[in-house]
Design an enzyme around this catalytic site. Structure first.
Site, mmCIF file in Angstrom:
data_model
loop_
_atom_site.group_PDB
_atom_site.id
_atom_site.type_symbol
_atom_site.label_atom_id
_atom_site.label_comp_id
_atom_site.label_asym_id
_atom_site.label_seq_id
_atom_site.Cartn_x
_atom_site.Cartn_y
_atom_site.Cartn_z
ATOM 1 N N PRO A 119 15.355 142.367 32.060
ATOM 2 C CA PRO A 119 14.468 143.457 32.502
ATOM 3 C C PRO A 119 15.243 144.699 32.938
ATOM 4 O O PRO A 119 14.818 145.834 32.686
ATOM 5 C CB PRO A 119 13.699 142.834 33.666
ATOM 6 C CG PRO A 119 13.717 141.360 33.373
ATOM 7 C CD PRO A 119 15.075 141.118 32.778
ATOM 8 N N TYR A 120 16.368 144.500 33.591
ATOM 9 C CA TYR A 120 17.196 145.623 34.039
ATOM 10 C C TYR A 120 17.737 146.402 32.844
ATOM 11 O O TYR A 120 17.695 147.638 32.824
ATOM 12 C CB TYR A 120 18.346 145.082 34.889
ATOM 13 C CG TYR A 120 19.381 146.112 35.273
ATOM 14 C CD1 TYR A 120 19.118 147.075 36.248
ATOM 15 C CD2 TYR A 120 20.644 146.114 34.673
ATOM 16 C CE1 TYR A 120 20.074 148.009 36.604
ATOM 17 C CE2 TYR A 120 21.605 147.046 35.021
ATOM 18 C CZ TYR A 120 21.308 147.992 35.994
ATOM 19 O OH TYR A 120 22.259 148.921 36.337
#
Length: 216
Positions: free
Chosen positions: A132-133
């Protein structure tokens, strides 16, 4: 380059960057969310802690930039590993995009983004453990490249707290094992923020043998 606004100044890279900018005679505006964090910065006429919140509106962020009359923006903020994916979207993606929009509203052209190694390589995301980052960084980088800002994107390898070596590798071939001290990333930012030759470019960074002053 006379003044720089550092978004995420209380982060690990930000705290290392602020005194490096001041040492170069650049006025460093340290964007902090909690006013109590001001005590973590050196007492120096060139260091000015400023209350700053990425949850604010684009208009409010632009007004902050305008009031402080800054020449450049450095984005080194992050939601942190202890928060959920929602905060990654809010800070690392939308917060970054809002700061870009605000810079344009305020008439500020120079913008340096601290991204991450692998953010430009989708094939690496599933095995990274921080998908996600990396997605957030990927789309923030892509949006920055669509603006008319004089941007530079830095994609450091695995960050360490080792002492800075002052020597790096730019766009290393073996990116999967690349690491770099946070102190060296901070030194790179201080070196390139006023370097027009780096605008419109992206760099992957790792430790290496090239002196930072000669790398760009």
């Amino acid at each position: 380059m006379n003044s720089v606004f550092v978004i995420g100044a209380h982060g690990q890279i930000g705290q290392l960057l602020i005194p490096k900018l001041a040492a170069k005679g650049i006025k460093a505006y340290a964007g902090i969310r909690d006013d109590k964090q001001a005590k973590n910065f050196p007492t120096d006429d060139l260091v000015l802690p400023v209350h700053f919140d990425l949850n604010a509106s684009v208009k409010e962020i632009a007004e902050c930039f305008e009031q402080n009359r800054v020449d450049a923006i450095v984005f080194t903020a992050g939601s942190g590993g202890g928060t959920g994916d929602d905060q990654t979207l809010i800070i690392d993606l939308d917060g970054a995009v809002k700061s870009m929009e605000a810079a344009q509203v305020a008439g500020i052209k120079r913008y340096v983004m601290v991204s991450s190694i692998g953010s430009d390589k989708r094939e690496l995301w599933d095995k990274s453990g921080i998908k996600p980052y990396l997605i957030a960084k990927h789309y923030a980088d892509a949006e920055l490249q669509r603006t008319d800002l004089d941007y530079t994107i830095l994609r450091p390898g695995m960050l360490t707290n080792d002492p800075g070596r002052g020597r790096i590798s730019v766009n290393p071939e073996n990116k999967s094992k690349t690491s770099i001290p946070r102190a060296d990333v901070a030194e790179v930012i201080a070196e390139i923020v006023g370097n027009r030759a780096t605008t419109g470019k992206s760099y992957t960074l790792g430790s290496g043998d090239t002196p930072i002053a000669k790398a760009f």
